[in-house]
Design an enzyme around this catalytic site. Structure first.
Site, short mmCIF file in Angstrom:
data_model
loop_
_atom_site.label_atom_id
_atom_site.label_comp_id
_atom_site.label_asym_id
_atom_site.label_seq_id
_atom_site.Cartn_x
_atom_site.Cartn_y
_atom_site.Cartn_z
N ILE A 1 0.84 -1.20 0.00
CA ILE A 1 0.00 0.00 0.00
C ILE A 1 0.87 1.25 0.00
O ILE A 1 0.65 2.18 -0.79
CB ILE A 1 -0.95 0.00 1.21
CG1 ILE A 1 -1.95 -1.15 1.10
CG2 ILE A 1 -1.68 1.34 1.32
CD1 ILE A 1 -2.80 -1.36 2.34
N PHE B 1 -10.61 0.06 2.19
CA PHE B 1 -10.60 -1.20 1.46
C PHE B 1 -11.83 -1.40 0.59
O PHE B 1 -11.90 -2.34 -0.20
CB PHE B 1 -10.55 -2.37 2.47
CG PHE B 1 -11.88 -2.60 3.15
CD1 PHE B 1 -12.73 -3.61 2.74
CD2 PHE B 1 -12.30 -1.79 4.21
CE1 PHE B 1 -13.96 -3.83 3.36
CE2 PHE B 1 -13.52 -1.98 4.83
CZ PHE B 1 -14.36 -3.01 4.40
N GLU C 1 -12.06 2.35 17.51
CA GLU C 1 -13.14 2.28 16.51
C GLU C 1 -14.06 1.08 16.68
O GLU C 1 -15.17 1.05 16.13
CB GLU C 1 -12.57 2.25 15.10
CG GLU C 1 -11.84 0.98 14.73
CD GLU C 1 -11.33 0.99 13.29
OE1 GLU C 1 -11.71 0.10 12.54
OE2 GLU C 1 -10.57 1.91 12.93
N HIS D 1 -13.42 3.62 8.17
CA HIS D 1 -12.65 2.44 7.76
C HIS D 1 -13.18 1.89 6.43
O HIS D 1 -13.53 0.71 6.31
CB HIS D 1 -12.72 1.36 8.84
CG HIS D 1 -11.51 0.45 8.83
ND1 HIS D 1 -10.90 0.00 9.98
CD2 HIS D 1 -10.82 -0.10 7.82
CE1 HIS D 1 -9.89 -0.77 9.67
NE2 HIS D 1 -9.82 -0.86 8.35
N GLN D 2 -13.18 2.74 5.42
CA GLN D 2 -13.69 2.33 4.11
C GLN D 2 -12.61 2.31 3.05
O GLN D 2 -12.90 2.14 1.86
CB GLN D 2 -14.83 3.26 3.67
CG GLN D 2 -14.40 4.67 3.29
CD GLN D 2 -15.56 5.54 2.81
OE1 GLN D 2 -16.33 6.02 3.63
NE2 GLN D 2 -15.67 5.72 1.51
N ASP E 1 -9.03 7.34 8.38
CA ASP E 1 -9.99 6.30 8.00
C ASP E 1 -10.07 5.25 9.10
O ASP E 1 -10.83 4.30 8.99
CB ASP E 1 -9.58 5.65 6.67
CG ASP E 1 -10.63 4.68 6.15
OD1 ASP E 1 -11.81 5.09 6.08
OD2 ASP E 1 -10.27 3.55 5.81
N THR F 1 -4.59 5.74 7.15
CA THR F 1 -5.54 4.76 6.63
C THR F 1 -5.08 3.35 6.97
O THR F 1 -5.52 2.39 6.35
CB THR F 1 -5.68 4.90 5.10
OG1 THR F 1 -4.40 4.73 4.49
CG2 THR F 1 -6.26 6.24 4.71
N SER F 2 -4.23 3.22 7.97
CA SER F 2 -3.66 1.92 8.32
C SER F 2 -4.35 1.31 9.53
O SER F 2 -5.29 0.54 9.37
CB SER F 2 -2.16 2.06 8.56
OG SER F 2 -1.57 0.80 8.76
N ARG F 3 -3.93 1.63 10.73
CA ARG F 3 -4.56 1.17 11.96
C ARG F 3 -4.63 2.33 12.94
O ARG F 3 -3.68 3.11 13.08
CB ARG F 3 -3.77 0.01 12.58
CG ARG F 3 -3.95 -1.33 11.85
CD ARG F 3 -5.36 -1.86 12.02
NE ARG F 3 -5.53 -3.18 11.41
CZ ARG F 3 -6.00 -3.37 10.18
NH1 ARG F 3 -6.28 -2.33 9.41
NH2 ARG F 3 -6.15 -4.60 9.72
#
Length: 341
Positions: A165, A308, A273, A305-306, A268, A242-244
């Site tokens: 990524i 993906f 979460e 968390h979108q 994200d 956008t990872s963790r």
């Protein structure tokens, strides 16, 4: 190894199942040899693990609880396979899985382009304040005041983590004419050959106008972005994750926003979460005060968390999950997809 099931049907309990999970997983299994998914909306917890009784394996997602107690319960139910429909595995106690003789398999690569493109989309939206402009225009307000952005062309972008990524992110930003700095324990030779400069994290933070995170969540990387590392950033820097969620200490991030040392944040993911994302809270107050505080900042952009969430990525996730199940059932594991302690 000898097949455990032969020609018997392999039933897989899917936790945290959403309509799109049903669609893509069932489609992937339709042509598969003797694999059936049993879908549950409930997340995997110590209380819900019992509903997987009668199944041969479970399939879970990023916020499902796969700790020692849950794994012990799974072993007691005769379940020997945990299928992760994601790349990350920070929510799994791998040591306990090994002790209970439970195999954990993941989807190491689904669509790095999906997450990378979402990363850049968030970055552009935040810098040009498109989210605020959209809201204003909906209300009939066409003023430009307060919406001033900046060109990303020729700016320095720091990419922390250059796996699949991160590498895609590097290439996209280079396409915008940015200078890209990278930080990774294992530099990508292709990026080095292309002229990408690898530096230590403090130097990356000092030089980068935009910092974006693409590393896994481990003990070493937990709260990688904290009050100290934020202080190393140049004033007016942008942070994108956008990872963790656990890569960022949210309270330190809020401090950076309050002092205006951080110009803006695009997320994200969020470290807490699990109790928020993938469910509808629109009819109630958000119970997480820290997250609610984040939402008060006009220069904070959050998606649930979108990263993906593209048809290509979901297709690959489903196909790899089915392939993992089949390989385990047939005694011919896809070694690259097995996660070990």
């Amino acid at each position: 190894m000898i097949s455990l099931w032969g020609f018997l049907l392999m039933r897989i309990a899917v936790f945290s199942s959403q309509p799109y999970d049903r669609r893509f997983l069932d489609s992937a299994a339709s042509d598969a040899n003797a694999v059936e998914f049993v879908h549950f909306e409930a997340g995997l917890t110590r209380d819900s693990v019992v509903i997987s009784q009668g199944c041969d394996a479970i399939c879970c997602f990023v916020n499902d609880q796969v700790d020692r107690e849950v794994l012990s319960a799974l072993a007691g139910l005769g379940i020997r396979l945990v299928l992760l429909r994601c790349a990350g595995f920070n929510n799994v106690d791998l040591q306990a899985a090994a002790e209970f003789d439970i195999v954990v398999m993941r989807v190491p690569e689904y669509s790095p382009h999906a997450v990378a493109e979402h990363t850049v989309a968030l970055t552009l939206c935040l810098i040009r304040q498109i989210h605020r402009a959209w809201s204003r225009v909906r209300e009939g307000d066409f003023r430009l005041s307060g919406l001033l952005g900046f060109d990303i062309h020729e700016k320095t972008v720091g990419v922390i983590g250059t796996g699949r990524i991160g590498t895609c992110v590097v290439n996209i930003f280079r396409g915008f004419g940015c200078r890209v700095l990278a930080c990774d324990k294992y530099p990508n030779p292709e990026l080095v050959d292309a002229g990408v400069e690898y530096v230590e994290m403090p130097e990356l933070l000092k030089q980068s106008r935009i910092v974006t995170l693409h590393c896994p969540l481990t003990i070493e990387t937990t709260h990688l972005i904290n009050r100290h590392t934020i202080s190393l950033m140049q004033p007016g820097g942008i942070i994108v994750n956008t990872s963790r969620g656990g890569l960022i200490d949210t309270r330190s991030l809020i401090h950076g926003l309050k002092t205006q040392h951080v110009r803006g944040v695009a997320l994200d993911v969020y470290e807490e979460e699990a109790s928020l994302f993938f469910t509808d809270h629109s009819e109630q107050a958000i119970p997480d005060d820290v997250f609610a505080r984040l939402l008060t900042f006009p220069n904070v952009l959050i998606t649930g968390h979108q990263g993906f969430f593209t048809s290509e990525a979901l297709t690959r996730i489903a196909e790899t999950t089915v392939a993992n199940a089949q390989s385990f059932r047939d005694g011919n594991w896809v070694a690259a997809n097995v996660v070990r302690a």
